[in-house]
Enzyme design. Structure first.
Site, PDB file in Angstrom:
ATOM      1  N   THR A 191      -3.004   3.272   5.622  1.00  0.00           N
ATOM      2  CA  THR A 191      -4.306   3.282   6.296  1.00  0.00           C
ATOM      3  C   THR A 191      -4.395   2.341   7.486  1.00  0.00           C
ATOM      4  O   THR A 191      -5.333   2.436   8.274  1.00  0.00           O
ATOM      5  CB  THR A 191      -5.422   2.921   5.306  1.00  0.00           C
ATOM      6  OG1 THR A 191      -5.174   1.611   4.767  1.00  0.00           O
ATOM      7  CG2 THR A 191      -5.507   3.927   4.172  1.00  0.00           C
ATOM      8  N   GLU A 223       0.822  -1.214   0.000  1.00  0.00           N
ATOM      9  CA  GLU A 223       0.000   0.000   0.000  1.00  0.00           C
ATOM     10  C   GLU A 223       0.850   1.256   0.000  1.00  0.00           C
ATOM     11  O   GLU A 223       0.587   2.205  -0.752  1.00  0.00           O
ATOM     12  CB  GLU A 223      -0.931   0.012   1.223  1.00  0.00           C
ATOM     13  CG  GLU A 223      -1.802   1.264   1.273  1.00  0.00           C
ATOM     14  CD  GLU A 223      -2.524   1.444   2.589  1.00  0.00           C
ATOM     15  OE1 GLU A 223      -2.681   2.600   3.021  1.00  0.00           O
ATOM     16  OE2 GLU A 223      -2.925   0.415   3.205  1.00  0.00           O
TER      17      GLU A 223
END
Length: 412
Positions: A252, A182
């Protein structure tokens, strides 16, 4: 004038007929009636002197469910074609094993570009929930492959923010793991649409303090760049130039409290350097911790208010959000990070992942042994299916001499 880069051939596989079949298959693989029954009873079940408490929120989040649904749907829609997956759909061994058995070919991270370069327009590529780097997406588009994109919406929100930072001349300071899929995808977006943006990835508060000291006082540029590993900053990154105006974002799945502290320290460093007026214009922040990650962390804090003897955290060892649950638990009580129920070898013998050694090891604990009462807390990250939680519940009771029939009877 050069021709625009080709766009990926994104395809929609979410037709009602396909999704009805997908939902039935996904439920067969991952649903747990036992977990649902425990939740209905206030997330606690007691049989004799053995009590199990589940966190209020754990397991699959919406983004993970969507990614799995889309991967299953891709296999059904393109039954006669080769279907490839960039790395892992999520960080859970069981889920990725199921996809492999369905004929989805996982491309290891280190082989992405080499393998994609051999694909054809007849091939299908699944982009995982973490997203993929812009360089790789351009290569996929150039090969003409069909793309099923399962990137989580929360991740794409971060991309939007770092693109805006680049567009307005701010360097993105990303709190995350530079090697994580990510964060690599986010870093590539932080370069901006024109490739002229800049980014720096910080992982620890020690990293942040180092950056803050440089913001306040300057320092040795060469030493600064050596401090951060390859991939942790943009090509041509110059701390003397690129730490003047900064915008903070994050992977996140980071620990919320730590990300907030990262934001606070960086903001104060900018204010100290530029003064309150100019400091405000040279610092931006956007809270990009996903809601599911926050819910699971908050739920664990709630669970830890209950009397517990031991905590089991179930999930993939490479799952970032699961790792942070382990970090929270370790501060309060004996905590074991297990991949599956098979890690519980006996009442005393537990195979688990040690975050500090970064390796799996075997430990001996007397917390589950003996004839006295015991209370076990169980939680899991957003990438862990409920069937693995059920297996863990049944394993704990089984080791305590309570069989599955007795568990089911107690829940009815």
């Amino acid at each position: 004038m050069s021709a625009p880069a080709p766009a990926a051939r994104r395809v929609n596989v979410r037709t009602p007929e396909v999704m009805e079949r997908v939902q039935a298959e996904v439920e067969t693989h991952y649903r747990s009636h036992i977990v649902e029954q425990i939740r209905a009873k206030g997330s606690v079940v007691q049989i004799g002197n053995t009590t199990i408490r589940l966190a209020r929120d754990f397991g699959f989040c919406y983004g993970v469910e969507r990614a799995i649904d889309l991967a299953y749907a891709a296999r059904k829609v393109f039954a006669d074609r080769r279907v490839f997956l960039l790395g892992e759909i999520i960080h859970n061994q069981e889920v990725n094993r199921q996809l492999t058995e369905m004929g989805v070919v996982s491309i290891p991270n280190a082989e992405h570009e080499a393998t994609v370069a051999t694909l054809t327009p007849e091939d299908v590529v699944i982009v995982p929930a973490f997203g993929a780097e812009t360089r790789l997406m351009k290569l996929i588009a150039a090969r003409g492959c069909m793309v099923v994109d399962t990137t989580c919406g929360d991740v794409m929100s971060v991309w939007k923010r770092v693109r805006q930072y680049a567009k307005t001349g701010y360097t993105s300071i990303i709190h995350g793991k530079a090697s994580h899929e990510e964060t690599r995808a986010t870093s590539s977006r932080a370069m901006g649409d024109d490739g002229m943006g800049n980014y720096l990835v910080v992982l620890t508060l020690s990293d942040v303090d180092y950056v803050c000291d440089y913001i306040r006082n300057g320092g040795d540029k060469e030493a600064f760049l050596k401090r951060f590993p390859a991939g942790a900053h943009s090509d041509g990154f110059d701390p003397d130039l690129h730490l003047t105006r900064i915008g903070v974002a994050n992977q996140t799945t980071m620990l919320k409290s730590e990300t907030e502290e990262v934001q606070r320290r960086l903001r104060q460093a900018v204010l100290d350097r530029h003064g309150p007026e100019a400091g405000v214009t040279n610092f931006q922040v956007f809270d990009t911790i996903c809601g599911a990650t926050q819910e699971r962390q908050d739920s664990l804090f709630g669970l830890l208010k209950q009397p517990l003897d031991v905590l089991l955290v179930v999930g993939g060892y490479n799952s970032s959000n699961t790792t942070h649950l382990v970090e929270i638990g370790e501060q309060r009580l004996p905590t074991f990070f297990i991949r599956t129920a098979d890690c519980l070898k006996s009442l005393e013998q537990i195979v688990h992942f040690d975050l500090h050694l970064k390796a799996e090891k075997e430990s001996y604990s007397d917390k589950l042994a003996g004839d006295g009462p015991v209370t076990v807390g169980i939680t899991a990250g957003a990438s862990c299916p409920n069937n693995l939680i059920e297996d863990t519940v049944l394993r704990v009771f089984g080791l305590r001499g309570i069989d599955e029939a007795a568990v089911r009877a107690a829940l009815n």
